[in-house]
Design a protein around this motif. Structure first.
Motif, mmCIF file in Angstrom:
data_model
loop_
_atom_site.group_PDB
_atom_site.id
_atom_site.type_symbol
_atom_site.label_atom_id
_atom_site.label_comp_id
_atom_site.label_asym_id
_atom_site.label_seq_id
_atom_site.Cartn_x
_atom_site.Cartn_y
_atom_site.Cartn_z
ATOM 1 N N GLN A 61 4.128 5.692 -5.560
ATOM 2 C CA GLN A 61 4.142 5.820 -7.015
ATOM 3 C C GLN A 61 3.132 6.854 -7.495
ATOM 4 O O GLN A 61 3.390 7.602 -8.449
ATOM 5 C CB GLN A 61 3.861 4.458 -7.674
ATOM 6 C CG GLN A 61 4.954 3.431 -7.434
ATOM 7 C CD GLN A 61 6.328 3.949 -7.851
ATOM 8 O OE1 GLN A 61 6.497 4.578 -8.891
ATOM 9 N NE2 GLN A 61 7.324 3.672 -7.012
ATOM 10 N N TYR A 62 1.983 6.917 -6.822
ATOM 11 C CA TYR A 62 0.978 7.911 -7.193
ATOM 12 C C TYR A 62 1.502 9.330 -6.963
ATOM 13 O O TYR A 62 1.364 10.211 -7.816
ATOM 14 C CB TYR A 62 -0.305 7.687 -6.391
ATOM 15 C CG TYR A 62 -1.337 8.772 -6.599
ATOM 16 C CD1 TYR A 62 -2.113 8.805 -7.745
ATOM 17 C CD2 TYR A 62 -1.508 9.782 -5.639
ATOM 18 C CE1 TYR A 62 -3.049 9.820 -7.950
ATOM 19 C CE2 TYR A 62 -2.432 10.795 -5.836
ATOM 20 C CZ TYR A 62 -3.198 10.804 -6.985
ATOM 21 O OH TYR A 62 -4.116 11.811 -7.187
ATOM 22 N N GLU A 63 2.113 9.550 -5.790
ATOM 23 C CA GLU A 63 2.624 10.885 -5.473
ATOM 24 C C GLU A 63 3.787 11.264 -6.389
ATOM 25 O O GLU A 63 3.907 12.412 -6.799
ATOM 26 C CB GLU A 63 3.071 10.950 -4.005
ATOM 27 C CG GLU A 63 1.953 10.771 -2.993
ATOM 28 C CD GLU A 63 0.920 11.884 -3.043
ATOM 29 O OE1 GLU A 63 1.249 12.981 -3.545
ATOM 30 O OE2 GLU A 63 -0.218 11.664 -2.596
ATOM 31 N N LYS A 64 4.635 10.292 -6.702
ATOM 32 C CA LYS A 64 5.769 10.574 -7.588
ATOM 33 C C LYS A 64 5.309 10.926 -8.997
ATOM 34 O O LYS A 64 5.973 11.698 -9.701
ATOM 35 C CB LYS A 64 6.712 9.377 -7.636
ATOM 36 C CG LYS A 64 7.651 9.280 -6.437
ATOM 37 C CD LYS A 64 8.667 8.174 -6.631
ATOM 38 C CE LYS A 64 9.716 8.186 -5.529
ATOM 39 N NZ LYS A 64 10.742 7.132 -5.716
ATOM 40 N N SER A 65 4.191 10.361 -9.415
ATOM 41 C CA SER A 65 3.693 10.651 -10.760
ATOM 42 C C SER A 65 3.251 12.103 -10.892
ATOM 43 O O SER A 65 3.191 12.642 -11.999
ATOM 44 C CB SER A 65 2.524 9.721 -11.099
ATOM 45 O OG SER A 65 1.406 10.013 -10.275
ATOM 46 N N ASN A 66 2.941 12.743 -9.756
ATOM 47 C CA ASN A 66 2.523 14.141 -9.769
ATOM 48 C C ASN A 66 3.639 15.084 -9.308
ATOM 49 O O ASN A 66 3.421 16.287 -9.182
ATOM 50 C CB ASN A 66 1.303 14.337 -8.856
ATOM 51 C CG ASN A 66 0.107 13.527 -9.318
ATOM 52 O OD1 ASN A 66 -0.213 13.504 -10.496
ATOM 53 N ND2 ASN A 66 -0.544 12.840 -8.394
ATOM 54 N N GLU A 67 4.826 14.517 -9.045
ATOM 55 C CA GLU A 67 5.930 15.313 -8.520
ATOM 56 C C GLU A 67 6.661 16.040 -9.638
ATOM 57 O O GLU A 67 6.864 15.488 -10.729
ATOM 58 C CB GLU A 67 6.912 14.395 -7.772
ATOM 59 C CG GLU A 67 8.073 15.129 -7.132
ATOM 60 C CD GLU A 67 9.063 14.160 -6.487
ATOM 61 O OE1 GLU A 67 9.832 14.593 -5.622
ATOM 62 O OE2 GLU A 67 9.056 12.967 -6.878
ATOM 63 N N GLU B 201 2.144 1.787 -3.489
ATOM 64 C CA GLU B 201 1.106 2.348 -4.355
ATOM 65 C C GLU B 201 0.995 3.858 -4.160
ATOM 66 O O GLU B 201 0.940 4.632 -5.121
ATOM 67 C CB GLU B 201 -0.252 1.698 -4.050
ATOM 68 C CG GLU B 201 -0.445 0.328 -4.652
ATOM 69 C CD GLU B 201 -1.859 -0.185 -4.417
ATOM 70 O OE1 GLU B 201 -2.624 0.484 -3.676
ATOM 71 O OE2 GLU B 201 -2.188 -1.243 -4.966
ATOM 72 N N GLU B 202 0.955 4.263 -2.886
ATOM 73 C CA GLU B 202 0.837 5.689 -2.580
ATOM 74 C C GLU B 202 2.072 6.460 -3.056
ATOM 75 O O GLU B 202 1.970 7.570 -3.586
ATOM 76 C CB GLU B 202 0.649 5.868 -1.071
ATOM 77 C CG GLU B 202 0.449 7.298 -0.616
ATOM 78 C CD GLU B 202 -0.907 7.865 -0.986
ATOM 79 O OE1 GLU B 202 -1.098 9.079 -0.808
ATOM 80 O OE2 GLU B 202 -1.776 7.097 -1.457
ATOM 81 N N LYS C 140 0.831 -1.205 0.000
ATOM 82 C CA LYS C 140 0.000 0.000 0.000
ATOM 83 C C LYS C 140 0.866 1.255 0.000
ATOM 84 O O LYS C 140 0.543 2.242 -0.687
ATOM 85 C CB LYS C 140 -0.914 -0.009 1.230
ATOM 86 C CG LYS C 140 -2.090 0.952 1.136
ATOM 87 C CD LYS C 140 -2.999 0.555 -0.016
ATOM 88 C CE LYS C 140 -4.165 1.519 -0.146
ATOM 89 N NZ LYS C 140 -5.011 1.183 -1.315
#
Length: 261
Positions: free
Chosen positions: A67-73, A64-65, A61
């Motif tokens: 990778q999600y945050e890095k995609s918007n970094e 997942e979080e 988990k």
């Protein structure tokens, strides 16, 4: 004969009494009690695991979080940071894992340091997700965006002491809360327990809001000349949001690495 029988019967009657008396005066033999030793129950052998039963789920988990945050970094330094530093003479000191950030510069014979913290992001107002039922959202251009960010500004002069001015940056304005003078520079800049103890006994200055309005206005201009202006007031909340996001990503990565080790 009768006399003899009488004496015999008297002996017979008196014999039990003598026996009882003898028993009563005989020393009492006390048998020592045998002390029982309580049995100590041995605990059952503990079960050892190489890892917790939820570790893998938690790591998954967190990943997942992350990778999600890095995609918007943003991969590079944001444009608003570059623009601010290029337009001003401040040097930015931001250490990953620390919640305080400093801006430093020189002004003539003065050394200026501005210290602020990302902890002030907790003062942000509620987001759209928490609007009350029936409450309408407003257009993005109509929102007064910033939340208050406290900034401590220290102006030093070698051998002359230092002045610390506590301010709050919000909505493009730097509001002054207090102005303090320290005869010794180290009392203004040191973060040690000893320096903090010495500061407690010092006069912290008057209530700034109670000063003459002209004095208040001149202190505001004094800061503006040193780069503490509307541009800084806009920059601070934006940078606090940016750093908080960066620290959150770092926290996710650190926690994932630790739990999976």
């Amino acid at each position: 004969m009768a006399s003899q029988l009488f004496r015999t019967s008297l002996r017979a009657l008196s014999r039990p009494a003598f026996k009882a008396a003898a028993f009563a005066t005989a020393p009492r033999v006390v048998t020592p009690a045998v002390r029982s030793i309580p049995m100590i129950a041995r605990p059952m052998a503990a079960r050892f695991y190489s890892s917790g039963t939820v570790d893998s789920d938690l790591v998954h988990k967190l990943e997942e979080e992350l990778q999600y945050e890095k995609s918007n970094e943003e991969s590079a330094q944001p444009e608003f940071v570059k623009e601010f530093l290029e337009a001003n003479s401040f040097q930015l000191d931001d250490k990953l894992g620390h919640d305080e950030v400093s801006l430093t510069r020189t002004f003539g014979n003065e050394k200026i340091k501005i210290l602020f913290s990302i902890a002030d992001i907790n003062n942000a107002g509620p987001s759209e997700d928490f609007l009350a039922e029936g409450e309408e959202t407003v257009e993005e251009d109509d929102i007064a965006p910033s939340f208050p960010v406290r900034a401590s500004i220290t102006v030093e002069k070698d051998g002359k002491g230092a002045v610390t001015i506590d301010t709050v940056a919000q909505d493009g304005d730097m509001a002054i809360e207090s102005v303090m003078f320290y005869k010794e520079n180290k009392l203004a800049i040191e973060q040690s327990a000893e320096a903090d103890w010495q500061r407690r006994g010092l006069y912290i200055g008057p209530q700034f809001a109670e000063l003459d309005e002209n004095v208040q206005s001149l202190f505001a201009r004094y800061l503006e000349e040193r780069g503490v202006n509307a541009g800084l007031a806009t920059f601070l909340p934006d940078y606090v949001e940016y750093k908080e996001q960066k620290e959150y990503i770092h926290w996710l990565d650190s926690m994932k690495t630790f739990i999976s080790a």
